[in-house]
Design a protein around this motif. Sequence first.
Motif, PDB file in Angstrom:
ATOM      1  N   GLY A 106      11.597   3.466   0.607  1.00  0.00           N
ATOM      2  CA  GLY A 106      12.331   3.023   1.654  1.00  0.00           C
ATOM      3  C   GLY A 106      12.173   3.716   2.711  1.00  0.00           C
ATOM      4  N   LEU A 107      12.195   5.278   2.834  1.00  0.00           N
ATOM      5  CA  LEU A 107      11.921   5.899   3.948  1.00  0.00           C
ATOM      6  C   LEU A 107      10.516   5.560   4.745  1.00  0.00           C
ATOM      7  CD1 LEU A 107      13.204   8.153   5.825  1.00  0.00           C
ATOM      8  CD2 LEU A 107      11.748   9.869   4.269  1.00  0.00           C
ATOM      9  N   ALA A 108       9.385   5.538   3.954  1.00  0.00           N
ATOM     10  CA  ALA A 108       8.024   5.115   4.618  1.00  0.00           C
ATOM     11  C   ALA A 108       8.041   3.805   5.087  1.00  0.00           C
ATOM     12  CB  ALA A 108       7.012   5.481   3.389  1.00  0.00           C
ATOM     13  N   TRP A 109       8.732   2.733   4.596  1.00  0.00           N
ATOM     14  CA  TRP A 109       8.777   1.525   4.859  1.00  0.00           C
ATOM     15  C   TRP A 109       9.442   1.512   6.536  1.00  0.00           C
ATOM     16  CZ3 TRP A 109      10.281  -2.269   0.368  1.00  0.00           C
ATOM     17  CH2 TRP A 109       9.141  -2.480  -0.689  1.00  0.00           C
ATOM     18  N   THR A 110      10.517   2.265   6.273  1.00  0.00           N
ATOM     19  CA  THR A 110      11.209   2.329   7.771  1.00  0.00           C
ATOM     20  C   THR A 110      10.642   2.929   8.662  1.00  0.00           C
ATOM     21  OG1 THR A 110      13.359   2.918   6.472  1.00  0.00           O
ATOM     22  CG2 THR A 110      13.317   3.434   8.744  1.00  0.00           C
ATOM     23  N   ALA A 111       9.631   3.774   8.586  1.00  0.00           N
ATOM     24  CA  ALA A 111       8.706   4.461   9.563  1.00  0.00           C
ATOM     25  C   ALA A 111       7.738   3.304   9.984  1.00  0.00           C
ATOM     26  CB  ALA A 111       7.906   5.577   9.100  1.00  0.00           C
ATOM     27  N   ALA A 112       7.220   2.507   8.859  1.00  0.00           N
ATOM     28  CA  ALA A 112       6.211   1.361   9.101  1.00  0.00           C
ATOM     29  C   ALA A 112       6.837   0.238   9.840  1.00  0.00           C
ATOM     30  CB  ALA A 112       5.817   0.833   7.914  1.00  0.00           C
ATOM     31  N   GLY A 113       8.229  -0.049   9.651  1.00  0.00           N
ATOM     32  CA  GLY A 113       8.964  -1.085  10.396  1.00  0.00           C
ATOM     33  C   GLY A 113       9.317  -0.669  11.960  1.00  0.00           C
TER      34      GLY A 113
ATOM     35  N   TRP B  91      15.659   0.735   7.683  1.00  0.00           N
ATOM     36  CA  TRP B  91      15.970   1.241   6.469  1.00  0.00           C
ATOM     37  C   TRP B  91      16.860   0.169   5.664  1.00  0.00           C
ATOM     38  CZ3 TRP B  91      15.717   4.857   2.943  1.00  0.00           C
ATOM     39  CH2 TRP B  91      16.510   5.124   1.974  1.00  0.00           C
ATOM     40  N   THR B  92      17.888  -0.363   6.122  1.00  0.00           N
ATOM     41  CA  THR B  92      18.616  -1.286   5.209  1.00  0.00           C
ATOM     42  C   THR B  92      17.782  -2.427   4.828  1.00  0.00           C
ATOM     43  OG1 THR B  92      20.550  -0.705   6.700  1.00  0.00           O
ATOM     44  CG2 THR B  92      20.654  -2.707   5.498  1.00  0.00           C
ATOM     45  N   SER B  93      17.012  -3.081   5.640  1.00  0.00           N
ATOM     46  CA  SER B  93      15.795  -3.800   5.428  1.00  0.00           C
ATOM     47  C   SER B  93      15.142  -3.448   4.148  1.00  0.00           C
ATOM     48  CB  SER B  93      15.103  -4.405   6.654  1.00  0.00           C
ATOM     49  OG  SER B  93      14.110  -5.481   6.080  1.00  0.00           O
ATOM     50  N   ALA B  94      14.600  -2.453   4.098  1.00  0.00           N
ATOM     51  CA  ALA B  94      13.711  -1.531   3.231  1.00  0.00           C
ATOM     52  C   ALA B  94      14.508  -1.564   2.151  1.00  0.00           C
ATOM     53  CB  ALA B  94      13.065  -0.267   3.609  1.00  0.00           C
ATOM     54  N   MET B  95      15.642  -1.092   1.905  1.00  0.00           N
ATOM     55  CA  MET B  95      16.633  -1.005   0.569  1.00  0.00           C
ATOM     56  C   MET B  95      16.934  -2.173   0.201  1.00  0.00           C
ATOM     57  SD  MET B  95      15.866   2.265   0.411  1.00  0.00           S
ATOM     58  CE  MET B  95      16.571   2.468  -1.222  1.00  0.00           C
ATOM     59  N   ALA B  96      17.243  -3.150   1.013  1.00  0.00           N
ATOM     60  CA  ALA B  96      17.467  -4.536   0.295  1.00  0.00           C
ATOM     61  C   ALA B  96      16.405  -5.048  -0.407  1.00  0.00           C
ATOM     62  CB  ALA B  96      18.009  -5.430   1.481  1.00  0.00           C
ATOM     63  N   ALA B  97      15.010  -4.762   0.301  1.00  0.00           N
ATOM     64  CA  ALA B  97      13.990  -5.711  -0.362  1.00  0.00           C
ATOM     65  C   ALA B  97      13.758  -4.936  -1.506  1.00  0.00           C
ATOM     66  CB  ALA B  97      12.703  -5.392   0.178  1.00  0.00           C
ATOM     67  N   LEU B  98      14.195  -3.728  -1.986  1.00  0.00           N
ATOM     68  CA  LEU B  98      14.003  -2.944  -3.195  1.00  0.00           C
ATOM     69  C   LEU B  98      15.092  -3.211  -4.169  1.00  0.00           C
ATOM     70  CD1 LEU B  98      12.816   0.446  -1.872  1.00  0.00           C
ATOM     71  CD2 LEU B  98      11.351  -0.872  -3.104  1.00  0.00           C
TER      72      LEU B  98
ATOM     73  N   ALA C 144       0.841  -1.031   0.103  1.00  0.00           N
ATOM     74  CA  ALA C 144      -0.184   0.027   0.114  1.00  0.00           C
ATOM     75  C   ALA C 144       0.807   1.251   0.129  1.00  0.00           C
ATOM     76  CB  ALA C 144      -1.045  -0.076   1.168  1.00  0.00           C
ATOM     77  N   ILE C 145       1.972   1.077   0.858  1.00  0.00           N
ATOM     78  CA  ILE C 145       2.892   2.290   0.778  1.00  0.00           C
ATOM     79  C   ILE C 145       3.577   2.653  -0.777  1.00  0.00           C
ATOM     80  CG2 ILE C 145       4.951   3.039   1.769  1.00  0.00           C
ATOM     81  CD1 ILE C 145       4.116   1.947   4.431  1.00  0.00           C
ATOM     82  N   ALA C 146       3.901   1.551  -1.027  1.00  0.00           N
ATOM     83  CA  ALA C 146       4.676   1.709  -2.306  1.00  0.00           C
ATOM     84  C   ALA C 146       3.719   2.277  -3.604  1.00  0.00           C
ATOM     85  CB  ALA C 146       5.246   0.200  -2.933  1.00  0.00           C
ATOM     86  N   ALA C 147       2.470   1.517  -3.476  1.00  0.00           N
ATOM     87  CA  ALA C 147       1.521   2.378  -4.510  1.00  0.00           C
ATOM     88  C   ALA C 147       1.136   3.492  -4.142  1.00  0.00           C
ATOM     89  CB  ALA C 147       0.322   1.372  -4.201  1.00  0.00           C
ATOM     90  N   GLY C 148       0.940   4.185  -2.843  1.00  0.00           N
ATOM     91  CA  GLY C 148       0.933   5.413  -2.387  1.00  0.00           C
ATOM     92  C   GLY C 148       2.028   6.365  -3.194  1.00  0.00           C
ATOM     93  N   VAL C 149       3.218   5.830  -3.029  1.00  0.00           N
ATOM     94  CA  VAL C 149       4.368   6.651  -3.422  1.00  0.00           C
ATOM     95  C   VAL C 149       4.121   6.796  -4.956  1.00  0.00           C
ATOM     96  CG1 VAL C 149       6.859   6.676  -3.941  1.00  0.00           C
ATOM     97  CG2 VAL C 149       5.845   6.254  -1.736  1.00  0.00           C
ATOM     98  N   ASP C 150       3.804   5.814  -5.597  1.00  0.00           N
ATOM     99  CA  ASP C 150       3.803   5.686  -7.070  1.00  0.00           C
ATOM    100  C   ASP C 150       2.402   6.586  -7.399  1.00  0.00           C
ATOM    101  OD1 ASP C 150       5.945   4.338  -7.550  1.00  0.00           O
ATOM    102  OD2 ASP C 150       4.726   2.347  -7.602  1.00  0.00           O
TER     103      ASP C 150
END
Length: 401
Positions: A375-382, A304-311, A17-23
Amino acid sequence: MTTDITTGAEPDSVRRAIAAGVDEWHDRVEALARELHANPELAFEEHRSAKAIAALLESGGFAVDRGVGGLDTAFEARAGSGPLEVVLCVEYDALPGIGHACGHNLIAGTSVAAALALAPVADELGITVRAIGTPAEEHGGGKSVLLERGAFDGAHLALMLHPVQDGMSYNPTGTSAQAVGRFRAVFSGKSAHAAAAPHLAVNAADAAVLSHVAIGLLRQQIRGDERIALVTREAGEVTNIIPDRAVVEFECRAFELDAYLALLERVRACFEGAAVATGTVLEISETEPLYEPLIQDDALAASWTSAMAALGYDTTPSAGVSGGSTDMGNVSQVIPSLHPWFSLPGATAPIHTHEFAAFANTPEAYRAMRDGAIGLAWTAAGAAAPGATRDRLLQSAFHSE
């Protein structure tokens, strides 16, 4: 299969949902970032930029308070009602002469896009999203002023990203930024005709020259990660009048506060020696708030590192600390914070150059901005996921008094 937000094994429903929101917001955020780039504004003068950013956040359902902390170009945009208050710092000031050569148009874009994408899931995550417009990062210490004036009160964590040239690590663990203090040294002497009565003068320009020489020699005896820089702003106007006033602006940087203070005293001694040698009177005054060293929160860095690795980004640990300074350091001293670097693929020039300013307005830069926002938003969610990190952060609300 749904996985925990913090694992990064695969996106779960919130991450999707977050990625879709950014897009969904990307075209409008890119247009905003391009507008900032085309209209660079200096510290505390970012009226057009602050207005445009606040308006876009308002269109995304944020309640916007303009002029927070008594600063005309600061704002706060708020969405959600959860107990964990997540601050996304928005920077938008430019550098004199070279515009957005530090990529603040991209910094604004990542924070704004992340905020807009987090807002629809804020209550599900149990967070309140606060995008704080922080003017005057390059010079002026806007975040320091806003901290003192209560604009960050209630915050549990603070996040932002900083673009850099290609090839730098996406892993912020072990990185930092230097403390920096900026000052003005004024030498006062006595003017006289340079030909008819030079013996009656006390030459302030000579004091400026001696201070440059003394500090240049001092550089041989300082630590490799310490920095001194200075520029003469004033030292006379015509050759036939010996100047009675000279102005030198200078700064000192070090990664530890104690080391910075010790370095500052050594630099002051150089100015004092120049004053004694020339018979001038010296006055040194602070021109900006102290920028304190940056502290990266380990748990936020891991998220953050987890998020960017997932990307799909390389998150191999970096070599360690990084140079430069930011008033985000002041925030990090009192609020759990994260200020990672994100590389712009293809950018070969370092920040604070004309070349980097040009690259910060390319399609490649805006694609990186999009991924950085996710990645920043996923960091907040994490950080908001149930567990020890959330519990710790809930105990860390900042209050200026």
